[in-house]
Design a protein around this motif. Structure first.
Motif, PDB file in Angstrom:
ATOM      1  N   TYR A  89       0.744  -1.100   0.069  1.00  8.76           N
ATOM      2  CA  TYR A  89       0.109  -0.026  -0.045  1.00  8.76           C
ATOM      3  C   TYR A  89       0.897   1.339  -0.047  1.00  8.76           C
ATOM      4  O   TYR A  89       0.758   1.809   0.924  1.00  8.76           O
ATOM      5  CB  TYR A  89      -1.041  -0.046   1.179  1.00  8.76           C
ATOM      6  N   MET A  94      -1.458   3.596   5.347  1.00  8.11           N
ATOM      7  CA  MET A  94      -1.500   2.045   5.460  1.00  8.11           C
ATOM      8  C   MET A  94       0.007   1.507   4.767  1.00  8.11           C
ATOM      9  O   MET A  94       0.036   0.151   4.569  1.00  8.11           O
ATOM     10  CB  MET A  94      -2.487   1.068   5.217  1.00  8.11           C
ATOM     11  N   THR A  96       3.021   0.070   3.306  1.00  9.64           N
ATOM     12  CA  THR A  96       3.829  -1.183   3.876  1.00  9.64           C
ATOM     13  C   THR A  96       5.164  -1.088   3.462  1.00  9.64           C
ATOM     14  O   THR A  96       5.654  -0.379   2.373  1.00  9.64           O
ATOM     15  CB  THR A  96       3.279  -2.387   3.256  1.00  9.64           C
ATOM     16  N   PHE A 102       3.174  -3.500   7.549  1.00 11.13           N
ATOM     17  CA  PHE A 102       3.098  -2.314   7.859  1.00 11.13           C
ATOM     18  C   PHE A 102       3.733  -1.883   9.193  1.00 11.13           C
ATOM     19  O   PHE A 102       3.379  -2.755  10.222  1.00 11.13           O
ATOM     20  CB  PHE A 102       1.355  -2.183   8.067  1.00 11.13           C
ATOM     21  N   TRP A 111      -0.861  -7.700   4.725  1.00 11.85           N
ATOM     22  CA  TRP A 111      -2.106  -8.203   4.148  1.00 11.85           C
ATOM     23  C   TRP A 111      -2.073  -8.923   2.651  1.00 11.85           C
ATOM     24  O   TRP A 111      -0.718  -8.573   2.113  1.00 11.85           O
ATOM     25  CB  TRP A 111      -2.931  -7.042   3.931  1.00 11.85           C
ATOM     26  N   SER A 121      -5.181 -11.101   6.849  1.00 15.51           N
ATOM     27  CA  SER A 121      -3.863 -10.706   7.254  1.00 15.51           C
ATOM     28  C   SER A 121      -2.978 -11.399   8.223  1.00 15.51           C
ATOM     29  O   SER A 121      -3.665 -12.554   8.597  1.00 15.51           O
ATOM     30  CB  SER A 121      -4.080  -9.253   8.050  1.00 15.51           C
TER      31      SER A 121
END
Length: 125
Positions: A89, A94, A96, A102, A111, A121
């Motif tokens: 992302y 969010m 990562t 994350f 995720w 997740s």
């Protein structure tokens, strides 16, 4: 009123056979099938019902199932080794890292999606 009910969660998939293979063979969950639906048997005794939804299936836009893990690095490596692609992302709140984890506050989480596009997740305990 429902305090003693053995509640369970559920979500839909577009292809039950692909879901069974993913949850059973890729993720290693115990999976049973009855009446065209799957039951995922989770650690600790919980279950999740996975039911078919034909062409009208739309994957959830939120995380439908979280797997707590003691070491997210180990879990992410195992998922990748099993062929699972982690979500990235970039440029979002969010965001990562390159591994798909994350790390911007709160629990460490990564995720990924099932074959029907539902978001799952792994989250560090």
């Amino acid at each position: 009123m429902l305090a003693n009910s053995l509640a369970f969660s559920s979500f839909s998939v577009s292809d039950v056979a692909a879901a069974r293979d993913f949850y059973q063979d890729t993720l290693g969950l115990a999976v049973t099938e009855q009446d065209g639906m799957l039951t995922l048997h989770l650690g600790g005794g919980g279950t999740v019902l996975v039911y078919p939804k034909d062409a009208s299936h739309e994957p959830a836009t939120f995380t439908v199932l979280n797997f707590p893990v003691p070491d997210i690095e180990v879990a992410v490596e195992a998922l990748v080794a099993s062929g699972v692609e982690l979500e990235h992302y970039a440029g979002t709140p969010m965001e990562t890292d390159t591994k798909g984890i994350f790390r911007q506050g709160g629990p460490l989480i990564a995720w990924f999606k099932d074959p029907s596009g539902n978001v799952l997740s792994v989250i560090q305990e």
